[in-house]
Write an enzyme that holds these catalytic residues in place. Structure first.
Site, PDB file in Angstrom:
ATOM      1  N   ASP A 114     -20.628 -24.677  -9.927  1.00 56.02           N
ATOM      2  CA  ASP A 114     -20.675 -23.623  -9.799  1.00 56.02           C
ATOM      3  C   ASP A 114     -20.764 -22.690 -11.728  1.00 56.02           C
ATOM      4  O   ASP A 114     -21.053 -22.078 -11.726  1.00 56.02           O
ATOM      5  CB  ASP A 114     -19.856 -22.724  -8.360  1.00 56.02           C
ATOM      6  N   CYS A 170      11.752   9.442  -1.692  1.00 58.47           N
ATOM      7  CA  CYS A 170      11.066   9.650  -0.707  1.00 58.47           C
ATOM      8  C   CYS A 170      11.588  10.988   0.326  1.00 58.47           C
ATOM      9  O   CYS A 170      11.370  12.117   0.830  1.00 58.47           O
ATOM     10  CB  CYS A 170      10.015   8.885  -0.246  1.00 58.47           C
ATOM     11  N   LEU A 206     -14.960 -15.684 -11.726  1.00 62.95           N
ATOM     12  CA  LEU A 206     -14.004 -15.304 -11.072  1.00 62.95           C
ATOM     13  C   LEU A 206     -13.475 -14.033 -11.606  1.00 62.95           C
ATOM     14  O   LEU A 206     -12.195 -14.046 -11.890  1.00 62.95           O
ATOM     15  CB  LEU A 206     -13.154 -16.403 -11.282  1.00 62.95           C
ATOM     16  N   GLU A 250       4.027   9.991  -0.183  1.00 64.20           N
ATOM     17  CA  GLU A 250       4.576  11.040   0.331  1.00 64.20           C
ATOM     18  C   GLU A 250       4.897  12.676  -0.344  1.00 64.20           C
ATOM     19  O   GLU A 250       3.865  13.473  -0.389  1.00 64.20           O
ATOM     20  CB  GLU A 250       5.689  10.741   1.240  1.00 64.20           C
ATOM     21  N   ARG A 265     -16.214  -7.339 -11.115  1.00 63.99           N
ATOM     22  CA  ARG A 265     -16.884  -6.751 -11.637  1.00 63.99           C
ATOM     23  C   ARG A 265     -17.788  -5.448 -10.620  1.00 63.99           C
ATOM     24  O   ARG A 265     -18.380  -6.274 -10.040  1.00 63.99           O
ATOM     25  CB  ARG A 265     -18.158  -7.883 -12.572  1.00 63.99           C
ATOM     26  N   THR A 300     -15.818 -27.261  -7.840  1.00 66.79           N
ATOM     27  CA  THR A 300     -16.594 -25.870  -7.356  1.00 66.79           C
ATOM     28  C   THR A 300     -16.725 -26.265  -8.242  1.00 66.79           C
ATOM     29  O   THR A 300     -17.355 -24.912  -8.883  1.00 66.79           O
ATOM     30  CB  THR A 300     -15.890 -24.777  -6.122  1.00 66.79           C
ATOM     31  N   ARG A 315     -11.264  -9.172  -4.767  1.00 64.96           N
ATOM     32  CA  ARG A 315     -10.389  -9.787  -6.111  1.00 64.96           C
ATOM     33  C   ARG A 315      -9.676  -8.691  -6.567  1.00 64.96           C
ATOM     34  O   ARG A 315      -8.825  -9.619  -7.152  1.00 64.96           O
ATOM     35  CB  ARG A 315     -11.396 -10.193  -7.031  1.00 64.96           C
ATOM     36  N   GLU A 363     -10.975 -19.340  -2.757  1.00 70.83           N
ATOM     37  CA  GLU A 363     -12.941 -18.877  -2.515  1.00 70.83           C
ATOM     38  C   GLU A 363     -13.254 -19.999  -2.500  1.00 70.83           C
ATOM     39  O   GLU A 363     -14.427 -20.329  -2.575  1.00 70.83           O
ATOM     40  CB  GLU A 363     -13.580 -18.065  -3.925  1.00 70.83           C
TER      41      GLU A 363
HETATM   42  C1  AOF Z   1       5.065   2.891  -3.510  1.00 70.43           C
HETATM   43  N1  AOF Z   1       4.166   4.119  -3.301  1.00 70.43           N
HETATM   44  O1  AOF Z   1       4.199   5.283  -1.938  1.00 70.43           O
HETATM   45  C2  AOF Z   1       5.942   4.116  -1.532  1.00 70.43           C
HETATM   46  C3  AOF Z   1       6.863   3.049  -1.808  1.00 70.43           C
HETATM   47  O2  AOF Z   1       8.677   0.486  -7.936  1.00 70.43           O
HETATM   48  P1  AOF Z   1       9.325   2.063  -6.996  1.00 70.43           P
HETATM   49  O3  AOF Z   1      10.103   3.070  -7.523  1.00 70.43           O
HETATM   50  O4  AOF Z   1       8.043   2.452  -7.472  1.00 70.43           O
HETATM   51  O5  AOF Z   1       9.565   2.027  -5.655  1.00 70.43           O
HETATM   52  C4  AOF Z   1       8.854   0.751  -5.323  1.00 70.43           C
HETATM   53  C5  AOF Z   1       9.332   1.041  -3.824  1.00 70.43           C
HETATM   54  O6  AOF Z   1       9.371   2.514  -2.536  1.00 70.43           O
HETATM   55  C6  AOF Z   1       8.435  -0.251  -2.543  1.00 70.43           C
HETATM   56  O7  AOF Z   1       8.764  -1.150  -2.579  1.00 70.43           O
HETATM   57  C7  AOF Z   1       8.213   0.451  -0.774  1.00 70.43           C
HETATM   58  O8  AOF Z   1       9.632   0.116  -0.759  1.00 70.43           O
HETATM   59  C8  AOF Z   1       9.164   2.007  -1.368  1.00 70.43           C
HETATM   60  N2  AOF Z   1       7.835   2.634  -0.898  1.00 70.43           N
HETATM   61  N3  AOF Z   1       6.258   2.621  -3.002  1.00 70.43           N
HETATM   62  O9  AOF Z   1       4.673   1.817  -5.267  1.00 70.43           O
HETATM   63  C9  AOF Z   1       4.740   4.369  -1.894  1.00 70.43           C
HETATM   64  N4  AOF Z   1       6.096   4.891  -0.468  1.00 70.43           N
HETATM   65 ZN    ZN Z   2       9.057   6.850  -1.840  1.00 72.36          ZN
END
Ligand code: AOF
Ligand code: ZN
Length: 357
Positions: free
Chosen positions: A194, A78, A198, A46, A201, A190, A178, A283
């Site tokens: 294989d 925000c 993991l 935001e 890349r 596996t 991944r 996987e």
């Molecule tokens: C994000 N990115 O764009 C929005 C989030 O760890 P903080 O302080 O960055 O806050 C993380 C929390 O903020 C996240 O768990 C979510 O609830 C809210 N919104 N978080 O990382 C964003 N808008």
């Molecule tokens: Zn926020």
């Protein structure tokens, strides 16, 4: 909102355990600002979108796929930025379930901003399924199972050969996939047969390389496989059991492998969650996938269907799934369909975690 979701996806591999968030500022029909959360701990979507819009944000509509946060976390709330910018209306896809960050819609409404939550809610919930799952329960990580099958649902031919069921585009997509998971898991057979790396890349370099997890009850892995020989560069964890030979366990530990001794598959997943793993991409092989499914431990299927028939005698993808009468059969929710070269990716969720506002 579709644009916000697309922007949000650009944070894939860089923001977990935080959510993928994108935002668009609209003045009338015109897009005057866009942004997304690009780095864990960095500015929220935001704020980036509002910064781009500058004074044009006054009286505008902010469209974002997650309810704006109210908390002072790694960055300021925000909701403050939205009020300061003079935004008139906020449209969000889903409520924020985070106990610290939640409540943005109510706070903004109390300050005369029009807020609606729920636009493209299912797509919003699917995009952040691991984040929402982690806030709903703490017993295990979100488990995604990736598998490539033939048209007739087989994962290997009658001779057991499985490496080239899907094509190049699908294999490239797996590297992108991944990057967004905390861990990549395979079964012991596996890992031995294989000898996979993991590692990631592909186009996205994950903020933290996913931990490689091998469900290897008997601790059969040895120094000859790449997962063990490179364990000091990229973490390798082995889920063995109490029955595993102690000498094998010691040898793995000496090679830098972290060994766990869960009693069941579910217990192993619980241990992963305790070790801060919130999402796992499994996987294969077929046995591990089938056990996870049979135990109801798969939340998402990334199913790559290749246009090839393998026919009778080839290895079925889902052995031992109990029969369901059609009327009562579990139906999964398709959350994405995508062409990958001549293959088709279908992403299916067992159920959607939709937080309540
Ligand atoms: C994000 N990115 O764009 C929005 C989030 O760890 P903080 O302080 O960055 O806050 C993380 C929390 O903020 C996240 O768990 C979510 O609830 C809210 N919104 N978080 O990382 C964003 N808008
Ligand atoms: Zn926020």
């Amino acid at each position: 909102m579709e644009r916000a979701l697309d922007l949000a996806r650009r944070g894939w591999g860089r923001v977990a355990p935080n959510p993928l968030v994108g935002a668009v500022v609209l003045a009338g029909d015109a897009v005057v600002g866009e942004g997304y959360h690009a780095e864990y701990g960095g500015p929220h979507a935001e704020v980036v979108a509002l910064q781009g819009a500058r004074e044009r944000a006054r009286g505008a509509t902010l469209v974002v796929n997650l309810e704006p946060c109210t908390h002072h976390g790694k960055t300021p709330p925000c909701t403050d930025a939205i009020l300061e910018a003079g935004v008139a209306r906020v449209v969000a896809a889903i409520p924020d379930p985070d106990p610290q960050a939640r409540g943005g819609a109510a706070l903004l409404r109390a300050r005369s901003v029009a807020v609606s939550v729920g636009l493209l809610a299912e797509a919003g919930a699917a995009l952040n399924a691991p984040f929402l799952f982690a806030r709903e329960q703490e017993e295990r990580p979100f488990v995604a199972l990736k598998l490539a099958t033939s048209i007739d649902g087989r994962i290997a031919d009658a001779a057991g050969s499985s490496q080239w069921v899907s094509g190049e585009a699908a294999r490239e997509h797996v590297h992108w996939l991944r990057a967004g998971f905390d861990a990549i898991a395979v079964g012991g057979t596996t890992a031995l047969r294989d000898n996979p790396q993991l590692t990631v890349r592909g186009p996205v370099t994950p903020r933290r390389p996913p931990v490689r997890v091998v469900f290897d009850r008997r601790a059969m892995l040895n120094l000859g496989v790449q997962l063990v020989s490179t364990a000091r560069e990229v973490p390798t964890w082995v889920m063995s059991s109490l029955d595993a030979p102690p000498s094998s366990v010691t040898q793995l530990e000496r090679s830098g492998v972290r060994v766990f001794r869960p009693t069941t598959l579910r217990d192993g997943l619980r241990m992963l969650r305790e070790a801060a793993i919130q999402s796992v991409l499994c996987e294969g092989g077929g046995a591990l996938g089938a056990r996870l499914l049979a135990d109801g431990l798969v939340d998402r299927l990334y199913w790559v269907q290749a246009p090839v028939w393998l026919g009778e005698g080839a290895v079925p993808a889902f052995p031992g799934v109990p029969p369901h009468p059609l009327a009562a059969a579990p139906r999964w929710t398709p959350v994405e369909r995508r062409a990958l070269g001549s293959d088709t990716l279908l992403v299916l969720d067992r159920r959607l975690c939709l937080p309540e506002s």
